[in-house]
Design a protein around this motif. Structure first.
Motif, PDB file in Angstrom:
ATOM      1  N   GLN A 357       1.761   6.142   1.209  1.00 15.26           N
ATOM      2  CA  GLN A 357       1.304   7.532   1.241  1.00 15.26           C
ATOM      3  C   GLN A 357      -0.156   7.617   1.643  1.00 15.26           C
ATOM      4  O   GLN A 357      -0.561   8.495   2.418  1.00 15.26           O
ATOM      5  CB  GLN A 357       1.506   8.173  -0.137  1.00 15.26           C
ATOM      6  N   ILE A 358      -0.964   6.703   1.143  1.00 16.52           N
ATOM      7  CA  ILE A 358      -2.382   6.679   1.488  1.00 16.52           C
ATOM      8  C   ILE A 358      -2.567   6.416   2.981  1.00 16.52           C
ATOM      9  O   ILE A 358      -3.329   7.119   3.668  1.00 16.52           O
ATOM     10  CB  ILE A 358      -3.117   5.616   0.647  1.00 16.52           C
ATOM     11  N   ILE A 359      -1.871   5.418   3.489  1.00 18.11           N
ATOM     12  CA  ILE A 359      -2.014   5.045   4.898  1.00 18.11           C
ATOM     13  C   ILE A 359      -1.466   6.135   5.816  1.00 18.11           C
ATOM     14  O   ILE A 359      -2.085   6.491   6.830  1.00 18.11           O
ATOM     15  CB  ILE A 359      -1.319   3.697   5.159  1.00 18.11           C
ATOM     16  N   ASP A 369      -9.692   9.825  -4.300  1.00 20.29           N
ATOM     17  CA  ASP A 369      -8.278   9.459  -4.431  1.00 20.29           C
ATOM     18  C   ASP A 369      -8.071   7.989  -4.069  1.00 20.29           C
ATOM     19  O   ASP A 369      -7.283   7.290  -4.712  1.00 20.29           O
ATOM     20  CB  ASP A 369      -7.407  10.339  -3.531  1.00 20.29           C
ATOM     21  N   LEU A 370      -8.779   7.524  -3.046  1.00 20.44           N
ATOM     22  CA  LEU A 370      -8.671   6.127  -2.649  1.00 20.44           C
ATOM     23  C   LEU A 370      -9.166   5.197  -3.757  1.00 20.44           C
ATOM     24  O   LEU A 370      -8.514   4.207  -4.101  1.00 20.44           O
ATOM     25  CB  LEU A 370      -9.468   5.879  -1.366  1.00 20.44           C
ATOM     26  N   PHE A 371     -10.295   5.538  -4.352  1.00 15.21           N
ATOM     27  CA  PHE A 371     -10.862   4.666  -5.379  1.00 15.21           C
ATOM     28  C   PHE A 371     -10.082   4.742  -6.692  1.00 15.21           C
ATOM     29  O   PHE A 371     -10.066   3.774  -7.459  1.00 15.21           O
ATOM     30  CB  PHE A 371     -12.344   4.977  -5.580  1.00 15.21           C
ATOM     31  N   GLU A 372      -9.414   5.867  -6.931  1.00 12.19           N
ATOM     32  CA  GLU A 372      -8.527   5.956  -8.096  1.00 12.19           C
ATOM     33  C   GLU A 372      -7.336   5.031  -7.908  1.00 12.19           C
ATOM     34  O   GLU A 372      -6.902   4.349  -8.850  1.00 12.19           O
ATOM     35  CB  GLU A 372      -8.070   7.408  -8.288  1.00 12.19           C
ATOM     36  N   TRP A 373      -6.785   4.994  -6.691  1.00 11.94           N
ATOM     37  CA  TRP A 373      -5.687   4.059  -6.389  1.00 11.94           C
ATOM     38  C   TRP A 373      -6.165   2.617  -6.562  1.00 11.94           C
ATOM     39  O   TRP A 373      -5.448   1.788  -7.140  1.00 11.94           O
ATOM     40  CB  TRP A 373      -5.197   4.279  -4.954  1.00 11.94           C
ATOM     41  N   TYR A 411      -3.109  -5.242   5.438  1.00 15.38           N
ATOM     42  CA  TYR A 411      -4.120  -5.312   6.500  1.00 15.38           C
ATOM     43  C   TYR A 411      -4.542  -3.912   6.946  1.00 15.38           C
ATOM     44  O   TYR A 411      -5.735  -3.650   7.176  1.00 15.38           O
ATOM     45  CB  TYR A 411      -3.543  -6.097   7.673  1.00 15.38           C
ATOM     46  N   ASP A 412      -3.571  -2.995   7.071  1.00 16.06           N
ATOM     47  CA  ASP A 412      -3.850  -1.683   7.666  1.00 16.06           C
ATOM     48  C   ASP A 412      -4.914  -0.908   6.910  1.00 16.06           C
ATOM     49  O   ASP A 412      -5.678  -0.142   7.509  1.00 16.06           O
ATOM     50  CB  ASP A 412      -2.566  -0.848   7.735  1.00 16.06           C
ATOM     51  N   ILE A 413      -4.973  -1.088   5.594  1.00 15.73           N
ATOM     52  CA  ILE A 413      -5.947  -0.305   4.836  1.00 15.73           C
ATOM     53  C   ILE A 413      -7.371  -0.730   5.207  1.00 15.73           C
ATOM     54  O   ILE A 413      -8.281   0.102   5.323  1.00 15.73           O
ATOM     55  CB  ILE A 413      -5.690  -0.401   3.318  1.00 15.73           C
ATOM     56  N   PHE A 414      -7.585  -2.016   5.441  1.00 17.20           N
ATOM     57  CA  PHE A 414      -8.923  -2.475   5.815  1.00 17.20           C
ATOM     58  C   PHE A 414      -9.267  -2.071   7.248  1.00 17.20           C
ATOM     59  O   PHE A 414     -10.416  -1.742   7.553  1.00 17.20           O
ATOM     60  CB  PHE A 414      -9.029  -3.990   5.634  1.00 17.20           C
TER      61      PHE A 414
END
Length: 530
Positions: A357-359, A369-373, A411-414
């Motif tokens: 969902q994030i990606i 929201d990213l840092f909560e995840w 990998y995709d998140i970085f």
């Protein structure tokens, strides 16, 4: 003769390429190994930093009936020590000593999941069965590293009695080829229990490969001078046999018709045979085949589509810590190779649905929201913790400890973080959260005694070893794998549609680790020397 012409060129100086080149050189063939980095080894390498020695890739080695026979066959002498493994959940740590430790593992799971005793017993029963399969699979030295023309004792005392058991076992293994998550669904209802057993494996790892790890924990060995000494030993053997090694050289194009490769400095090297022991997506995306017979062209283009449509598997994040605390403090808690989960809850959907969902909604993503995840992800994950100094105290300054903390990550998140400009902030926050989690759970002295920290992300791996998506074991299990994935097809794995081009390494066969990379290197060398 052209000084840049070789009987065989091997592209890629990881353990597969080194093995292939060494065996070709042993047959008195003119061989050149080309490696992009200053030093060979790839993911089988060690490095030093301010008096500490760390592993840059795999933390220990599994013989699997391959590594030791290869070293013996090539006449390479390396000293190894056992690399004992510990497994921990919250405050409980199990030291895996022998096969009977599976009973202790069962009791550990029952303690944390008291309502799931029948499911745990069923799972342990399967793991025991797989351990017996592993006894057969790796029961003898792999025959590809034996001289079957002369070693009659091996043939009649070991190989022939083993073959029928091996063939029977292969059939059983192939029936356990479904993803481990799906397989565990048939055994376990408790999601947290499923997570604890499986969340440190690559997504959709074949069930047999995943559930065999208890056997592999007992097989882990560590070269006394570090994992990188394995690659160094094979490289030195290659050079002693007359092979050439050219480092700091990146190949940018292959011409299969005229049989040459060219590097980024426009230096051209011609070959009779080519072994590609690097990323296959690069090979298929940068090879000229026009002028070859039409059937070969068509087959190559078909292979190319399959390769380029697929992704590499999960990558890994590694945090390196230099700590002002003696090794004994950590030794009292766990071994130098430690799989630790700080919470019995498990990741649930955090690393699957929630991450997707994030990606998928990256453009609308808010930083909070990213840092909560990230906070949930780090608190519930499973960590592979390696302390090289517990295997060789010379790897650290007196009174100090070097620690590597790793886990699988997408990998995709970085990649997206880099584009968004959040990469550095995210990486630093990730370091802080990992240190807090480990300090507040298993190593309470860690944070206050920390001297220095640095990390390798999936982007670091991609840049260093030129591996698509920063993958560390080749292809993703989430889609159809474009290479052989059955043990019976191992010999076919090194073939390409072009008769004088072969492949070796983690992208050649799936699933692949160090032993399989070595085996494919040996098989490719056998083909080019025929």
């Amino acid at each position: 003769m052209d000084k840049n012409h070789y009987h065989t060129i091997v592209v890629g100086g990881g353990i597969a390429g080194l093995t292939a080149a060494a065996y070709v050189a042993r047959e008195n063939k003119n061989v050149l190994l080309i490696e992009k980095n200053e030093k060979c080894g790839g993911l089988v390498s060690s490095f030093k930093h301010k008096g500490f020695q760390f592993e840059a890739g795999v933390r220990a080695l599994e013989d699997a009936g391959i590594i030791f026979p290869m070293l013996d066959d090539l006449g390479i002498e390396l000293d190894f020590v056992d690399s004992p493994v510990s497994v921990g959940i919250e405050q409980d740590v199990l030291h895996i000593k022998d096969r009977d430790s599976i009973k202790d593992y069962e009791q550990l799971l029952k303690k944390y999941y008291p309502d799931s005793h029948p499911e745990i017993e069923a799972t342990i029963k399967i793991i025991r069965r797989i351990m017996k399969h592993m006894d057969v699979l790796y029961g003898i030295a792999n025959p590809f590293f034996k001289d079957l023309n002369k070693d009659y004792k091996y043939i009649f005392k070991e190989l022939l009695p083993w073959l029928p058991k091996f063939m029977l076992t292969i059939g059983k293994i192939n029936r356990l080829n479904m993803p481990v998550e799906d397989y565990l669904e048939t055994l376990i209802q408790n999601q947290s229990l499923k997570d604890i057993i499986s969340q440190h494996f690559f997504k959709h790892t074949p069930a047999f490969f995943a559930l065999s790890y208890f056997s592999l924990y007992l097989d882990y060995k560590y070269p006394i001078n570090g994992v990188g000494s394995l690659a160094d030993g094979v490289c030195n053997k290659l050079l002693s046999l007359g092979g050439e090694v050219k480092t700091n050289t990146i190949i940018k194009k292959v011409n299969a018709t005229e049989q040459w490769v060219i590097d980024e400095g426009n230096n051209k090297y011609t070959y009779d045979k080519l072994i590609w022991a690097a990323d296959l997506k690069f090979l298929y995306g940068n090879t000229i085949v026009q002028g070859l017979p039409k059937k070969i062209e068509r087959n190559f283009e078909s292979e190319k589509r399959k390769m380029l449509e697929r992704r590499g598997g999960d990558s890994v994040y590694s945090l390196f810590l230099e700590v002002d605390e003696p090794l004994d403090s950590f030794k009292k808690i766990a071994s130098g190779h430690f799989f630790y989960t700080p919470s019995r809850k498990g990741l649930g959907n955090i690393h699957t649905h929630d991450l997707k969902q994030i990606i998928d909604n990256w453009d609308q993503l808010k930083r909070d929201d990213l840092f909560e995840w990230l906070d949930r992800f780090t608190k519930l994950n499973t960590y592979e913790i390696s302390i090289p100094g517990l295997k060789n105290s010379n790897f650290v300054p007196d009174g100090k400890s070097g620690i590597i903390i790793s886990f699988l990550i997408e990998y995709d998140i970085f990649k997206k973080l880099k584009y968004k400009g959040w990469y550095e902030e995210f990486s630093k926050e990730l370091e802080v959260k990992i240190i807090d989690v480990i300090t507040n759970s298993i190593y309470p002295m860690l944070k206050s005694k920390l001297m220095e920290s640095f990390s390798f992300t999936p982007l670091s791996i991609q840049n260093r070893v030129a591996s698509s998506e920063g993958a560390i074991v080749g292809w993703s299990f989430l889609d159809t794998i474009p290479v052989p994935n059955k043990i019976s097809d191992a010999k076919k794995s090194v073939l390409t549609s072009i008769p004088n081009i072969y492949k070796a390494g983690q992208w050649t066969y799936s699933p692949a680790g160090v032993p399989m990379s070595i085996l494919t290197g040996r098989l490719a060398a056998e083909k080019v020397c025929k």
